[in-house]
Structure formats: C-alpha cells, structure tokens
Design a protein around this motif. Structure first.
Motif, short mmCIF file in Angstrom:
data_model
loop_
_atom_site.label_atom_id
_atom_site.label_comp_id
_atom_site.label_asym_id
_atom_site.label_seq_id
_atom_site.Cartn_x
_atom_site.Cartn_y
_atom_site.Cartn_z
N ALA A 172 -6.62 34.86 73.89
CA ALA A 172 -5.44 34.40 73.16
C ALA A 172 -4.90 33.10 73.75
CB ALA A 172 -4.36 35.48 73.19
N ARG A 173 -4.95 32.97 75.06
CA ARG A 173 -4.36 31.78 75.69
C ARG A 173 -5.23 30.54 75.50
NH1 ARG A 173 -1.00 31.22 81.27
NH2 ARG A 173 -0.70 28.97 81.18
N TYR A 174 -6.54 30.69 75.71
CA TYR A 174 -7.41 29.52 75.77
C TYR A 174 -8.28 29.34 74.53
CZ TYR A 174 -5.94 29.67 80.62
OH TYR A 174 -5.18 29.70 81.76
N GLY A 175 -8.34 30.32 73.65
CA GLY A 175 -9.09 30.17 72.41
C GLY A 175 -10.55 29.84 72.67
N MET A 176 -11.04 28.81 72.03
CA MET A 176 -12.46 28.43 72.13
C MET A 176 -12.88 28.06 73.56
SD MET A 176 -14.19 28.76 69.42
CE MET A 176 -14.33 28.64 67.65
N ASP A 177 -11.93 27.76 74.42
CA ASP A 177 -12.24 27.41 75.81
C ASP A 177 -12.19 28.61 76.74
OD1 ASP A 177 -12.56 24.70 75.19
OD2 ASP A 177 -10.42 24.30 75.42
N ALA A 178 -11.99 29.79 76.20
CA ALA A 178 -11.81 30.98 77.04
C ALA A 178 -13.10 31.38 77.75
CB ALA A 178 -11.32 32.15 76.19
N MET A 179 -12.93 31.88 78.97
CA MET A 179 -13.98 32.57 79.71
C MET A 179 -13.66 34.06 79.65
SD MET A 179 -15.94 30.10 80.83
CE MET A 179 -16.93 30.90 82.11
N VAL A 180 -14.65 34.86 79.30
CA VAL A 180 -14.43 36.31 79.19
C VAL A 180 -15.46 37.03 80.04
CG1 VAL A 180 -13.41 36.18 76.89
CG2 VAL A 180 -15.89 36.47 77.12
N VAL A 181 -15.22 38.32 80.25
CA VAL A 181 -16.12 39.16 81.04
C VAL A 181 -16.85 40.10 80.10
CG1 VAL A 181 -16.24 40.92 82.84
CG2 VAL A 181 -14.63 39.01 83.06
N TRP A 182 -18.17 40.25 80.31
CA TRP A 182 -18.96 41.12 79.44
C TRP A 182 -19.98 41.89 80.27
CZ3 TRP A 182 -17.46 42.17 74.73
CH2 TRP A 182 -18.30 42.90 73.89
N PRO A 183 -20.19 43.18 79.96
CA PRO A 183 -21.12 43.97 80.77
C PRO A 183 -22.54 43.40 80.72
CG PRO A 183 -20.29 45.23 78.87
CD PRO A 183 -19.54 43.96 78.91
N GLY A 184 -23.15 43.35 81.89
CA GLY A 184 -24.50 42.83 82.01
C GLY A 184 -24.59 41.32 82.03
N VAL A 185 -23.48 40.64 81.79
CA VAL A 185 -23.45 39.17 81.73
C VAL A 185 -22.52 38.60 82.79
CG1 VAL A 185 -22.92 37.16 80.28
CG2 VAL A 185 -23.91 39.23 79.24
N GLY A 186 -21.40 39.28 83.03
CA GLY A 186 -20.39 38.77 83.95
C GLY A 186 -19.44 37.84 83.23
N GLU A 187 -18.90 36.85 83.94
CA GLU A 187 -17.98 35.90 83.33
C GLU A 187 -18.77 34.85 82.57
OE1 GLU A 187 -13.79 34.01 84.63
OE2 GLU A 187 -15.50 33.32 85.82
N VAL A 188 -18.37 34.58 81.33
CA VAL A 188 -19.15 33.70 80.47
C VAL A 188 -18.21 33.02 79.47
CG1 VAL A 188 -19.60 35.61 78.84
CG2 VAL A 188 -21.14 33.64 78.88
N ALA A 189 -18.57 31.81 79.06
CA ALA A 189 -17.81 31.13 78.02
C ALA A 189 -17.92 31.93 76.72
CB ALA A 189 -18.35 29.72 77.80
N VAL A 190 -16.82 32.12 76.06
CA VAL A 190 -16.81 33.01 74.89
C VAL A 190 -17.75 32.50 73.80
CG1 VAL A 190 -14.81 31.92 73.74
CG2 VAL A 190 -15.32 34.34 73.38
#
Length: 489
Positions: A386-404
């Motif tokens: 919500a804060r960073y939109g297209m520039d957000a970094m998110v966490v995903w299982p098996g991937v870790g932190e990644v650009a959305v």
C-alpha cells in the motif's frame, strides 16, 4: 457499509440483549457447519463497486440522493458521504466467458448510471480517493441521510470517549489532522470481489486471499492523494484504519485490536473469524430482531443470523467472511476488500481475474503455501504494498524478499493463469485480462503512478494541478484503455 438500520437510542439493555443474540447466532452457525446445512453449489463471483460523484470542475458533487433517484435501480445505494454511491452487481458463475460477460455488464451499468448522473450535474468516477477532496468537503453535515451512518458515527465517537479521530499518515508527504466525525472515511472508494465457496473450502480461500493482499494493493494502487497531500500509493489503507478507529490512545497502547483489521493468524474454519469478531469487538449497532436462530434452525429454516451478520458488518477485515441467504439457501462468501475502485472497468476486471485465478491456484496446492509464510509477513506485505505500490518489496515463501513486479511476472501470473483454467475461464478472456496485469508490471504504471506523475508534469499550484489531472483522468477512464497505456501529463 452493510444493511440499513433505523435511527435509535442505544441503551444498556439493548447492548446486553444484542450480545446474547450474537451468541445464539454463533451457536446456530456452528450447528449449521457441523450438520452440513449448506447446500453444495458451484462457486460464483460477485462485485461491489463504490464510485465518487464529481462536477464539471472535477470537484466532489454532493448529490447522491438526486443521482440515485435518477438511476432508480435497486442495485444502487448510498455510501457514507453524499458524494459517493455504490453498485452491487449480480453474481456470475466462475466459468467460460463469465469474466468477459461481467466486464460488459459493468460497463453497460456504469455508462447508463453516468448518463443519468449527468442529468443531475454530476459524473461518476472510478478512483480510490478523489484527489480534489478537501477537509471541508467531509464533515458530519455531508454524511448521507441514511440513519445507519449517523448512528455508526455516534457510536464510534462514543466508544472513543468523545475524543476526536486523529489522522497521521506519513508517506511521500505527511498529513496530520483530526476530525470530530468518521466523515474522512468517506474519502475511500473501493471495489470488493466476492467468491462463494463451500464451508470446507472457506479456510483455504480466506488464507490465500490474506496471503496475496499486499501484492494486490501494490499492483492496483490508485489513491496517492488525500486533502492535497501526496501520501501512500494506496492511501485508502491507513486512512480507513485511522478514520474508523474506536480506540482512544490508551486502548491502542494496551494492544486492543483495531476495528479495521488484517487479523493475526491463519484459520482452519470460517467459524474462527466469527468467533474472533464476537470475542474481540464490542457491538456498535446493537439492533435486534424478534426471531430466535436456534428455533428457526430446529424448524428446518435457514436462520438469517441477523445480529451476527450486522456485527460482522462493523468489523472491517480486509478479507471479510460473509454469511448470506439467497433463494432460501444459506451460503458463505469471501469478500476481498483490499482494492480501490478504477481506474477503468478493464483494470478492475483484470484485477479481479488475477485475484480469482491466484487464490484458486494457492488454495489447490497440496501443501498449503501459507504454512510456509508467517502471518506477520502477510500483514507486512500489505503495509509495504500500500505504501510503495509498484516499488514495493514483499516477502514470499521460497523466494524471500523480492520486488513485487518481479514476483508477479516470474511466479504469480503463471499461477493465476493456471487457476483461471481450473475455474474453466475461456483462454482468450484469461489472456486478455492477465495481459493487462503483465503490461502494468512491465510499464511499472498503475493508477497511483499515473496520478502522481501527471500532477508533477502539470506543476504549478497543487490544487489546480489536481483539478486538471482529475479532468484528464475522467477522459481516459471513459476510453476503457488500461491505465498502463495512459500518457503521463
């Protein structure tokens, strides 16, 4: 905002009776789940869309009563402020060309309503927050006439001990202000996707919906401006949280749960959510009917569970459980409430295709993917998305932190396509709608980036730039060309 209620004065006896009825509703609901009282039906989807009314200058038009009279259709209703209305689309089966048919239905419905609104000096706008709104536009006097909103406002302020609501949103710029009513919440206009599922499948689909909420918010952000300030890409998220907060400062410090709530754990049953609602949240609208749900159940009738559903409607989960009755048969729905309206019908249906396809793929996995993701990580993803939109970094299982955008392009879009295939969605419709999401990621342009970029390109006085941007937005919106194709400026 839920069903209508009459204007009432709430007494201590009303609250006690209401609590007792909620508990009886919970007992009846648990019995229905235990005894398999829900008829098996094919999954279906539905949509609610909230829209803002604007005048020829791109400013809010406080004319929803006149516009609704002109539309004269039971699908349409008021929303919190006089500049907002909502349409509730009929359910569609999730199969074949249904998403394409729903898109055409939405376009036809909105175009007809817009033509009628123009007769009343207003236009319909699909947007998360109207950029030209000013604080003076949202006051207790501009709430819609529906008694429910007045009562809700009164009860929230009373729950806070009469203390004003404080807004403090720190983003690209910072907004600090306060309000004596819940009216700032009316700045939020959203689209809600519904999915009817069986009780056995509900937990998996709710967990999947929670898991992807941050990705949804990042991709579809369309609310960068509030009261003239550029804040979060999807400012609706913190605004809604703060503008309906029943907690005074001391209760927040004590860890009392907020009314707008992501949750705190994965679930195994829909009953978990209704029990949490009853356990953690005091009633805001303690209105009772005369029916007894356990008696209705004993007679073989489907109980309305009116007190339970009314209470549920005053707890604003980003993915809300819904119990409802259609044609005498009870059913359950997941109501996905994360996304803003707009910018176009095409964007809205693309967001829907991504949501329905991806949660099907995740819910079908043999090893539930949420078991490999801490719940707190999903909640954190929503904040970052919500804060960073297209520039957000998110966490995903098996991937870790990644650009959305990388996560969506590499992993989630193929999963969403596979999920739509399992629903039986036509391949041409699937590819067209998911192609909009793909191109949005490649262009790194959603409603929020377009709005912010256009205001910067116009330059000069902020309020004038916002007004001019809104007029251009409306022109592009009516072409139904996806927002990633809109020129900046």
């Amino acid at each position: 905002m839920g069903r209508d209620v009459a204007a009432i004065t709430v007494s201590t006896q009303d609250r006690r009776r209401y609590r007792e009825k909620v508990q009886r509703c919970l007992e009846a609901f648990a019995a229905m789940l235990r005894d398999s009282r829900f008829a098996p039906e094919p999954p279906s989807m539905g949509m609610e869309i909230e829209l803002t009314l604007v005048d020829d200058r791109g400013r809010p038009a406080m004319r929803n009563a006149a516009v609704l009279d002109a539309i004269a259709d039971d699908q349409w209703s008021t929303e919190l402020a006089q500049c907002d209305i909502e349409v509730n689309l009929p359910p569609f089966p999730l199969a074949a060309k249904a998403l394409g048919a729903l898109e055409q239905t939405v376009r036809d419905t909105l175009n007809d309503a817009d033509a009628r609104a123009r007769q009343q000096g207003a236009r319909l706008m699909l947007v998360g927050i109207l950029p030209t709104l000013r604080e003076a536009d949202l006051t207790e006097e501009t709430l819609s006439a529906n008694p429910r909103y007045r009562l809700l406002n009164e009860q929230i302020i009373t729950a806070r001990g009469g203390e004003a609501l404080h807004l403090d949103i720190d983003g690209h710029e910072r907004l600090r202000t306060h309000s004596d009513s819940i009216s700032p919440e009316a700045a939020c206009t959203s689209v809600q996707y519904h999915l009817q599922v069986t009780p056995e499948d509900f937990g998996a689909y709710w967990n999947a919906s929670q898991m992807i909420a941050g990705v949804q918010a990042a991709l579809a952000a369309n609310s960068p401006f509030l009261f003239g300030r550029e804040l979060w890409a999807e400012t609706r998220i913190p605004l809604f949280e703060q503008a309906t907060d029943t907690r005074a400062k001391e209760l927040r410090e004590q860890g009392v749960r907020p009314r707008v709530w992501f949750g705190e754990r994965w679930i195994t049953s829909v009953l978990d959510l209704f029990e949490e609602n009853s356990r953690y949240f005091s009633p805001l609208l303690p209105v009772c009917d005369d029916g007894d749900p356990l008696d209705q159940l004993a007679r073989g009738d489907a109980p309305g569970l009116n007190e339970l559903t009314l209470h549920n409607g005053t707890i604003y989960r980003w993915n809300r459980p819904v119990y409802d009755i259609a044609q005498g048969r009870p059913h359950l729905r997941v109501e996905n409430r994360v996304l803003p309206a707009g910018p176009t019908v095409a964007d809205t249906l693309a967001n829907g295709a991504f949501y329905y396809g991806l949660i099907r793929a995740l819910a079908d996995e043999e090893r539930p993917p949420w078991h490999r993701m801490p719940f707190a990580a999903a909640a954190g993803n929503l904040r970052r998305g919500a804060r960073y939109g297209m520039d957000a970094m998110v966490v995903w299982p098996g991937v870790g932190e990644v650009a959305v955008t990388d996560l969506v392009l590499r992993l989630l879009l193929p999963q969403a396509a596979a999920g739509l295939d399992r629903w039986g969605v036509d391949g041409v419709v699937r590819d067209r709608l998911l192609g909009i999401i793909e191109q949005r990621c490649l262009a790194r342009r959603n409603g929020a980036t377009w709005q912010a970029g256009t205001v910067r390109a116009i330059g000069g006085d902020r309020q004038e730039a916002l007004r001019r941007m809104v007029r251009r937005y409306l022109e592009h919106m009516h072409t139904n060309a996806p927002v990633h194709t809109w020129p900046i400026g």
